[in-house]
Design a protein around this motif. Structure first.
Motif, PDB file in Angstrom:
ATOM      1  N   ILE A  37      -1.621  -9.717 -15.411  1.00 21.75           N
ATOM      2  CA  ILE A  37      -1.439  -8.959 -15.581  1.00 21.75           C
ATOM      3  C   ILE A  37      -1.892  -7.625 -14.193  1.00 21.75           C
ATOM      4  CG2 ILE A  37      -2.029  -6.338 -16.852  1.00 21.75           C
ATOM      5  CD1 ILE A  37      -0.043  -7.831 -18.076  1.00 21.75           C
ATOM      6  N   THR A  38      -2.583  -8.223 -13.746  1.00 21.17           N
ATOM      7  CA  THR A  38      -3.789  -7.643 -12.029  1.00 21.17           C
ATOM      8  C   THR A  38      -1.971  -7.879 -11.319  1.00 21.17           C
ATOM      9  OG1 THR A  38      -5.780  -7.820 -12.908  1.00 21.17           O
ATOM     10  CG2 THR A  38      -5.115  -7.238 -10.283  1.00 21.17           C
ATOM     11  N   TYR A  57       0.878  -8.306 -11.655  1.00 21.61           N
ATOM     12  CA  TYR A  57       1.641  -8.499 -12.193  1.00 21.61           C
ATOM     13  C   TYR A  57       1.934  -7.171 -11.910  1.00 21.61           C
ATOM     14  CZ  TYR A  57       6.375  -6.324 -15.179  1.00 21.61           C
ATOM     15  OH  TYR A  57       7.323  -6.150 -15.728  1.00 21.61           O
ATOM     16  N   VAL A  58       0.923  -5.775 -11.992  1.00 20.80           N
ATOM     17  CA  VAL A  58       0.498  -4.514 -11.470  1.00 20.80           C
ATOM     18  C   VAL A  58       1.023  -4.438  -9.564  1.00 20.80           C
ATOM     19  CG1 VAL A  58      -0.687  -2.824 -10.984  1.00 20.80           C
ATOM     20  CG2 VAL A  58      -0.985  -3.523 -12.966  1.00 20.80           C
ATOM     21  N   LYS A 101       5.133  -5.297  -9.369  1.00 16.75           N
ATOM     22  CA  LYS A 101       5.744  -4.323  -9.607  1.00 16.75           C
ATOM     23  C   LYS A 101       5.277  -3.045  -8.066  1.00 16.75           C
ATOM     24  CE  LYS A 101       8.110  -5.944 -12.919  1.00 16.75           C
ATOM     25  NZ  LYS A 101       9.733  -5.809 -12.641  1.00 16.75           N
ATOM     26  N   THR A 102       3.794  -2.687  -7.818  1.00 12.38           N
ATOM     27  CA  THR A 102       4.113  -1.892  -6.553  1.00 12.38           C
ATOM     28  C   THR A 102       4.612  -2.188  -5.700  1.00 12.38           C
ATOM     29  OG1 THR A 102       2.071  -1.334  -8.068  1.00 12.38           O
ATOM     30  CG2 THR A 102       2.133  -0.610  -5.684  1.00 12.38           C
ATOM     31  N   ASN A 134       9.018  -1.594  -5.517  1.00  9.86           N
ATOM     32  CA  ASN A 134       8.523  -0.017  -6.360  1.00  9.86           C
ATOM     33  C   ASN A 134       8.942   0.449  -4.578  1.00  9.86           C
ATOM     34  OD1 ASN A 134       9.349   2.516  -7.681  1.00  9.86           O
ATOM     35  ND2 ASN A 134       7.320   3.007  -6.452  1.00  9.86           N
ATOM     36  N   LEU A 135       7.667   0.074  -3.440  1.00  8.99           N
ATOM     37  CA  LEU A 135       7.922   0.069  -1.817  1.00  8.99           C
ATOM     38  C   LEU A 135       8.882  -0.408  -1.571  1.00  8.99           C
ATOM     39  CD1 LEU A 135       5.806   1.704  -0.430  1.00  8.99           C
ATOM     40  CD2 LEU A 135       5.123  -1.034   0.388  1.00  8.99           C
ATOM     41  N   MET A 167      12.221   2.052  -2.020  1.00  9.76           N
ATOM     42  CA  MET A 167      11.447   2.933  -1.380  1.00  9.76           C
ATOM     43  C   MET A 167      12.354   3.158  -0.035  1.00  9.76           C
ATOM     44  SD  MET A 167       8.398   4.714  -1.853  1.00  9.76           S
ATOM     45  CE  MET A 167       7.606   5.126  -3.911  1.00  9.76           C
ATOM     46  N   GLN A 200       3.339  -1.107   7.199  1.00  8.09           N
ATOM     47  CA  GLN A 200       2.278   0.292   7.522  1.00  8.09           C
ATOM     48  C   GLN A 200       2.337  -0.164   5.707  1.00  8.09           C
ATOM     49  OE1 GLN A 200       2.866   3.487  10.151  1.00  8.09           O
ATOM     50  NE2 GLN A 200       1.811   4.437   8.824  1.00  8.09           N
ATOM     51  N   ILE A 201       2.920   0.688   4.960  1.00 11.52           N
ATOM     52  CA  ILE A 201       2.252   0.974   3.436  1.00 11.52           C
ATOM     53  C   ILE A 201       1.380  -0.521   2.968  1.00 11.52           C
ATOM     54  CG2 ILE A 201       2.842   1.859   1.400  1.00 11.52           C
ATOM     55  CD1 ILE A 201       4.272   4.131   3.693  1.00 11.52           C
ATOM     56  N   LYS A 238      -1.378  -1.672   3.458  1.00  7.90           N
ATOM     57  CA  LYS A 238      -3.023  -0.742   2.955  1.00  7.90           C
ATOM     58  C   LYS A 238      -2.391  -1.230   1.380  1.00  7.90           C
ATOM     59  CE  LYS A 238      -2.318   3.113   5.932  1.00  7.90           C
ATOM     60  NZ  LYS A 238      -2.202   4.471   5.952  1.00  7.90           N
ATOM     61  N   LEU A 239      -1.499  -1.905   0.979  1.00  9.79           N
ATOM     62  CA  LEU A 239      -1.633  -2.045  -0.870  1.00  9.79           C
ATOM     63  C   LEU A 239      -2.422  -3.232  -0.748  1.00  9.79           C
ATOM     64  CD1 LEU A 239       1.756  -0.531  -1.377  1.00  9.79           C
ATOM     65  CD2 LEU A 239      -0.182   0.018  -2.875  1.00  9.79           C
ATOM     66  N   SER A 255       4.170   4.122  -5.775  1.00 15.13           N
ATOM     67  CA  SER A 255       4.036   2.665  -5.693  1.00 15.13           C
ATOM     68  C   SER A 255       2.635   2.188  -7.377  1.00 15.13           C
ATOM     69  CB  SER A 255       3.502   1.836  -4.575  1.00 15.13           C
ATOM     70  OG  SER A 255       5.006   2.184  -3.797  1.00 15.13           O
ATOM     71  N   TYR A 309      -5.310   0.670 -18.541  1.00 16.69           N
ATOM     72  CA  TYR A 309      -4.540   0.809 -17.112  1.00 16.69           C
ATOM     73  C   TYR A 309      -4.261   2.562 -17.999  1.00 16.69           C
ATOM     74  CZ  TYR A 309      -4.382  -3.889 -15.423  1.00 16.69           C
ATOM     75  OH  TYR A 309      -4.584  -4.491 -14.868  1.00 16.69           O
TER      76      TYR A 309
END
Lengths: 370, 202
Positions: A337-338, A340-341, A344-345, A348-349, A352, A365-366, A369-370, B145, B178
């Motif tokens: 799940i971690t 998976y997060v 998905k994060t 999403n970026l 954008m 750049q972002i 940081k992720l 995000s 979560y």
């Protein structure tokens, strides 16, 4: 009564005479204090290089004295002097804000004598004819079109001047200085014409020559127009249409509509006398469609059936489903799940970036940081 | 330097512009120097997250930072877009002047003078500088995000539980964990970036 009247008149005359004498005496006393040389201070005003005559002013210790000097004054028919600085009682030069018009004032203390020396420079003007928008670089020190003697300046003019948005414009074609030989404007990518190294040791005139252009628009439901856009006033223009490539249905130009348009099939000619819009009319030619009607339908049907089978076979691929597993009850599921997060994060970026919310460089750049 | 709040306020604020000033933003003006300067300031501010110097604008607009280009751009700023209130000039030191847009969203207005006094009437839609040039800190995009990531993870956890892929105990622990993280992110976005989320539409 005859005695009383002259008497009262005499008293009146006497009274007035006494009062006037008092006023006169007072006035006399004041004048004496002003012109007494022993109590006088002086202000000597002079100009470096004698650009203006020197003069002296008497200072009254009992009064405030404001020295006033014009920022600019005439030098000769083509130039002027402009104040730059002053010094008082031999001090170092104190700069004066450079202004073209108005007067510079200085509050002078009257308790002692002073000397003020003004410094001024010669200035020459430059006129730009034929352009409404232009800049000087560097800017005039007096924020007008006058420049200090011996300075070197540039005149910058936009090569394109829009008179009426998307309809009429003027293009700078030539220029000259002091009515000398006309020079052509270079046809490069530069947005501005820069006339540089103009030595301001004399008055100058810059002439900007422009030509007018009008916009020609072609309105067409189909195809691609060739020849629309900006054209010189009075020029003869040929425009044509490239018909669309639509397979079995062929579009054909049926006519042209517009002021003074001479149509010739897919092309047309006109003289540009102002902003112009030309409309293209189309008709449909079904000949190619008729020709292909004889193609065996069965072949097409067979092809469709074969295609559908191929598609359904690919759709019916068995899904690989996760079966219940004891591991999922363990900590491993939490790790999945971690991940998976994170996935998905980042997805999403990426969205954008794809929707131009952030630039590519910002995305990278972002992402770091992720 | 301007703080983050000041930058974000410039995004949320819609500035009224008279027709003769609004024209600098319109597509038809995109070949004009004024238009290029405005968009260059926006892009540079986005990169630096603060006001930008004349030399940087000149470099971006003309590919050269030499003195004559800087003079031309300075004059254009001073004579047009500064007077229109599109750009603000900030003096940090006698020789350190920087420029920043006053807003990122503009409303064209028509001035109306009447016996009741002066008023303005909006014309058309609000014009937005492209969102990719808005000075929004990286943190906002990270939070957005992550919010999406946690939302999707919660959906998956629920779905896996419905399919009996995880036991109830583990399911409840994960949902609690979560949901808590998601709420923290939402609170942070609301408190630090008020109004931005709606405008950005992430």
């Amino acid at each position: 009564m005859k005695i009383l009247l002259p008497l009262s008149f005499s008293i009146l005359i006497f009274f007035l005479a006494v009062n006037y004498s008092v006023i006169f005496a007072s006035s006399h006393l004041d004048n004496t204090s002003v012109i007494n040389p022993s109590k006088q201070n002086k202000l000597l005003v002079s100009f470096e290089n004698n650009v203006s005559p020197s003069y002296e002013v008497m200072l009254d210790p009992n009064e405030r004295f404001i020295l006033s000097q014009s920022y600019s004054w005439v030098r000769d028919e083509t130039s002027r002097y402009n104040l730059v600085s002053y010094s008082i009682d031999g001090s170092g030069p104190i700069p004066i804000s450079r202004l073209a018009r108005g007067g510079f004032t200085l509050d002078i203390s009257t308790d002692s004598s002073h000397s003020v020396v003004f410094v001024a420079v010669s200035q020459f003007p430059i006129a730009v004819e034929g352009a409404d928008v232009f800049f000087f670089t560097p800017e005039s020190p007096t924020r007008d079109n006058w420049f200090d003697a011996d300075s070197s300046i540039s005149v910058v003019v936009p090569k394109l001047i829009e008179v009426e948005q998307n309809k009429i414009r003027r293009i700078v074609t030539d220029w000259s200085i002091d009515k000398a030989e006309l020079k052509k404007v270079l046809d490069d990518d530069s947005e501005f014409l820069s006339i540089s190294a103009i030595e301001m040791s004399n008055v100058h005139t810059v002439d900007i020559i422009t030509k007018t252009q009008f916009k020609l628009d072609v309105l067409s439901e189909y195809g691609t127009p060739v020849g629309e856009g900006w054209h010189d006033a009075g020029s003869e223009v040929t425009i044509r249409m490239i018909p669309p490539d639509e397979g079995l249905i062929r579009r054909v130009v049926d006519g042209w509509e517009g002021p003074g348009v001479k149509a010739d099939g897919n092309s047309a000619q006109l003289t540009i006398r102002g902003p112009t819009t030309v409309q293209v009319k189309w008709t449909t030619d079904n000949t190619p469609l008729v020709l292909v009607i004889g193609i065996p339908v069965a072949g097409g049907v067979a092809l469709i059936i074969w295609r559908m089978k191929t598609v359904s076979a690919s759709v019916k691929k068995p899904l690989i489903e996760k079966k219940p597993d004891d591991r999922l009850a363990s900590m491993q599921y939490a790790t999945e799940i971690t991940d998976y997060v994170k996935l998905k994060t980042l997805e999403n970026l990426g969205l954008m970036r794809d929707s131009n919310l952030i630039t590519e460089s910002r995305y990278l750049q972002i992402k770091k940081k992720l | 330097m301007l703080n983050e709040k000041d930058l974000l306020d410039r995004i949320t604020h819609v500035r009224d512009l008279k027709e003769n000033c609004f024209k600098y933003l319109e597509e038809s003006s995109q070949e004009l120097l004024t238009h290029k300067i405005i968009f260059a300031i926006a892009e540079l501010t986005n990169e630096k997250m603060g006001p930008v110097k004349l030399a940087e604008i000149a470099q971006k607009v003309s590919g050269s930072g030499d003195k004559s280009k800087q003079d031309l751009i300075r004059l254009t700023i001073e004579k047009s877009i500064l007077r229109c209130g599109l750009v603000e000039k900030l003096r940090y030191a006698p020789n350190d002047v920087r420029y920043i847009l006053t807003a990122y969203r503009f409303q064209k207005v028509r001035q109306i003078d009447s016996f009741r006094g002066e008023s303005s009437e909006p014309l058309g839609k609000v014009f937005e500088i492209p969102k990719s040039s808005w000075p929004i800190p990286d943190e906002f995009y990270i939070l957005e995000s992550k919010k999406h990531g946690y939302n999707e993870a919660l959906k998956k956890i629920n779905s896996d539980f419905d399919k009996d892929l995880i036991p109830r105990g583990r399911y409840e622990d994960l949902v609690r964990e979560y949901t808590e993280s998601l709420n923290q992110i939402r609170n942070k976005i609301t408190s630090q970036f008020k109004g931005i989320e709606e405008l950005v539409g992430t």
